[in-house]
Design an enzyme around this catalytic site. Structure first.
Site, PDB file in Angstrom:
ATOM      1  N   GLU A  66      59.421 -26.719 -15.843  1.00 39.49           N
ATOM      2  CA  GLU A  66      59.377 -27.802 -16.769  1.00 39.49           C
ATOM      3  C   GLU A  66      59.536 -27.487 -18.043  1.00 39.49           C
ATOM      4  O   GLU A  66      60.145 -28.358 -19.081  1.00 39.49           O
ATOM      5  CB  GLU A  66      57.743 -28.092 -16.688  1.00 39.49           C
ATOM      6  CG  GLU A  66      57.413 -29.399 -17.111  1.00 39.49           C
ATOM      7  CD  GLU A  66      55.859 -29.804 -16.792  1.00 39.49           C
ATOM      8  OE1 GLU A  66      55.386 -29.745 -15.556  1.00 39.49           O
ATOM      9  OE2 GLU A  66      54.989 -29.660 -17.667  1.00 39.49           O
ATOM     10  N   ASP A  67      59.460 -26.237 -18.570  1.00 39.00           N
ATOM     11  CA  ASP A  67      59.595 -26.005 -20.039  1.00 39.00           C
ATOM     12  C   ASP A  67      61.015 -25.215 -20.492  1.00 39.00           C
ATOM     13  O   ASP A  67      61.025 -24.741 -21.560  1.00 39.00           O
ATOM     14  CB  ASP A  67      58.212 -25.311 -20.542  1.00 39.00           C
ATOM     15  CG  ASP A  67      57.156 -26.322 -20.566  1.00 39.00           C
ATOM     16  OD1 ASP A  67      57.674 -27.656 -20.566  1.00 39.00           O
ATOM     17  OD2 ASP A  67      55.914 -25.876 -20.566  1.00 39.00           O
TER      18      ASP A  67
HETATM   19  P1  NDP Z   1      50.748 -33.169 -24.433  1.00 38.14           P
HETATM   20  O1  NDP Z   1      51.049 -33.525 -23.180  1.00 38.14           O
HETATM   21  O2  NDP Z   1      51.812 -33.618 -25.389  1.00 38.14           O
HETATM   22  O3  NDP Z   1      50.405 -31.697 -24.698  1.00 38.14           O
HETATM   23  C1  NDP Z   1      49.417 -30.919 -23.791  1.00 38.14           C
HETATM   24  C2  NDP Z   1      50.221 -30.145 -23.077  1.00 38.14           C
HETATM   25  O4  NDP Z   1      50.552 -29.134 -24.158  1.00 38.14           O
HETATM   26  C3  NDP Z   1      49.046 -29.338 -22.211  1.00 38.14           C
HETATM   27  O5  NDP Z   1      49.047 -29.812 -20.950  1.00 38.14           O
HETATM   28  C4  NDP Z   1      49.669 -28.198 -21.970  1.00 38.14           C
HETATM   29  O6  NDP Z   1      50.730 -28.043 -21.244  1.00 38.14           O
HETATM   30  C5  NDP Z   1      50.514 -27.876 -23.452  1.00 38.14           C
HETATM   31  N1  NDP Z   1      50.034 -27.081 -24.490  1.00 38.14           N
HETATM   32  C6  NDP Z   1      50.782 -26.215 -25.325  1.00 38.14           C
HETATM   33  N2  NDP Z   1      49.924 -25.652 -26.225  1.00 38.14           N
HETATM   34  C7  NDP Z   1      48.493 -26.152 -25.929  1.00 38.14           C
HETATM   35  C8  NDP Z   1      47.304 -25.673 -26.711  1.00 38.14           C
HETATM   36  N3  NDP Z   1      47.184 -24.837 -27.734  1.00 38.14           N
HETATM   37  N4  NDP Z   1      46.416 -26.163 -26.089  1.00 38.14           N
HETATM   38  C9  NDP Z   1      46.365 -27.093 -25.011  1.00 38.14           C
HETATM   39  N5  NDP Z   1      47.682 -27.529 -24.433  1.00 38.14           N
HETATM   40  C10 NDP Z   1      48.733 -27.000 -24.935  1.00 38.14           C
HETATM   41  O7  NDP Z   1      49.371 -33.946 -24.941  1.00 38.14           O
HETATM   42  P2  NDP Z   1      48.793 -35.303 -24.572  1.00 38.14           P
HETATM   43  O8  NDP Z   1      48.327 -35.104 -23.152  1.00 38.14           O
HETATM   44  O9  NDP Z   1      47.647 -35.680 -25.440  1.00 38.14           O
HETATM   45  O10 NDP Z   1      49.934 -36.410 -24.613  1.00 38.14           O
HETATM   46  C11 NDP Z   1      50.766 -37.030 -23.565  1.00 38.14           C
HETATM   47  C12 NDP Z   1      51.654 -37.835 -24.508  1.00 38.14           C
HETATM   48  O11 NDP Z   1      51.362 -39.035 -25.126  1.00 38.14           O
HETATM   49  C13 NDP Z   1      52.419 -37.324 -25.299  1.00 38.14           C
HETATM   50  O12 NDP Z   1      53.785 -37.793 -25.431  1.00 38.14           O
HETATM   51  C14 NDP Z   1      51.817 -37.919 -26.746  1.00 38.14           C
HETATM   52  O13 NDP Z   1      53.064 -37.946 -27.700  1.00 38.14           O
HETATM   53  C15 NDP Z   1      51.349 -39.082 -26.409  1.00 38.14           C
HETATM   54  N6  NDP Z   1      50.252 -39.161 -27.264  1.00 38.14           N
HETATM   55  C16 NDP Z   1      49.187 -39.192 -26.902  1.00 38.14           C
HETATM   56  C17 NDP Z   1      48.114 -39.388 -27.508  1.00 38.14           C
HETATM   57  C18 NDP Z   1      46.700 -39.401 -26.939  1.00 38.14           C
HETATM   58  O14 NDP Z   1      45.347 -39.646 -27.839  1.00 38.14           O
HETATM   59  N7  NDP Z   1      46.309 -38.713 -25.702  1.00 38.14           N
HETATM   60  C19 NDP Z   1      48.181 -39.769 -28.907  1.00 38.14           C
HETATM   61  C20 NDP Z   1      49.625 -40.271 -29.372  1.00 38.14           C
HETATM   62  C21 NDP Z   1      50.508 -39.903 -28.638  1.00 38.14           C
HETATM   63  P3  NDP Z   1      51.083 -26.717 -20.035  1.00 38.14           P
HETATM   64  O15 NDP Z   1      49.894 -25.962 -19.577  1.00 38.14           O
HETATM   65  O16 NDP Z   1      51.852 -27.335 -19.198  1.00 38.14           O
HETATM   66  O17 NDP Z   1      51.946 -25.908 -20.957  1.00 38.14           O
END
Ligand code: NDP
Ligand code: ZN
Length: 178
Positions: A66-67
């Protein structure tokens, strides 16, 4: 653990470390990415009492396709079809929009194989613990709450798989930010 298994574990750790070497997590300190797969294995072994090698190797590799530039073909060549298939089970389809990927994780969770469910449980436990300790840079309270609730929806689809891990998830979910 016998010597071939130990060698496999260390080879896989070295591969994941190399693949994630330029990446950082989203916390304010931008921790090295490899901390996260290592944390999953720590949760699985030392908290979940899981010693199945395939599960541990796939957990170390769970974010490589994935990354990073790792491909399923590369994982298959290095680690064989069983590990490659497990990693693919926990890999989102990167061609889909984020919201759809989130919805599909909820939809597909009940259909995962047992070993993939264990990895998914450890992943969500680790991520909620990370957010509880220090939310990703720039995340609002609402975004952290939304993440906790989405993770719970995924895990609710795999209940009845592993009592210890589910209890650990429920414990961290109680820390949902308020
Ligand atoms: P993301 O999916 O962007 O980020 C969460 C993921 O990042 C986790 O599942 C984990 O995945 C990884 N990760 C890396 N560092 C950390 C950390 N320190 N703590 C926890 N997780 C970490 O976040 P969202 O689920 O919130 O957002 C999904 C989409 O929606 C994004 O594209 C975002 O731009 C958009 N969005 C969402 C908002 C909301 O309120 N939910 C608001 C604005 C935009 P892994 O374990 O796979 O590495
Ligand atoms: Zn992960």
């Amino acid at each position: 653990m016998n010597s071939p298994e130990l060698k496999q574990l260390i080879k896989t750790l070295a591969f994941a470390t190399q693949k994630h070497r330029h990446q950082r997590r989203k916390d304010i300190e931008a921790s090295p990415y490899i901390n996260h797969p290592i944390t999953l294995v720590d949760i699985l072994v030392n908290e979940g009492e899981i010693t199945d090698l395939d599960t541990l190797l796939a957990a170390l590799l769970h974010d490589t396709i994935e990354d990073t530039d790792a491909t399923v073909e590369e994982i298959q060549a290095e680690f064989g079809p069983t590990i490659a298939s497990l990693v693919m089970e926990v890999t989102d389809d990167g061609t889909l929009p984020q919201l759809e990927r989130k919805a599909l994780q909820i939809k597909h969770a009940p259909d995962l194989t047992y070993k993939a469910k264990l990895i998914k449980l450890a992943d969500k436990i680790a991520n909620l613990r990370d957010i509880d300790r220090s939310p990703p840079a720039g995340w609002s309270l609402q975004r952290s709450q939304t993440y906790f609730d989405w993770a719970k929806q995924v895990i609710d689809g795999i209940r009845g798989s592993h009592e210890i891990l589910e209890t650990l998830f429920d414990e961290v979910y109680k820390k949902r930010p308020k």
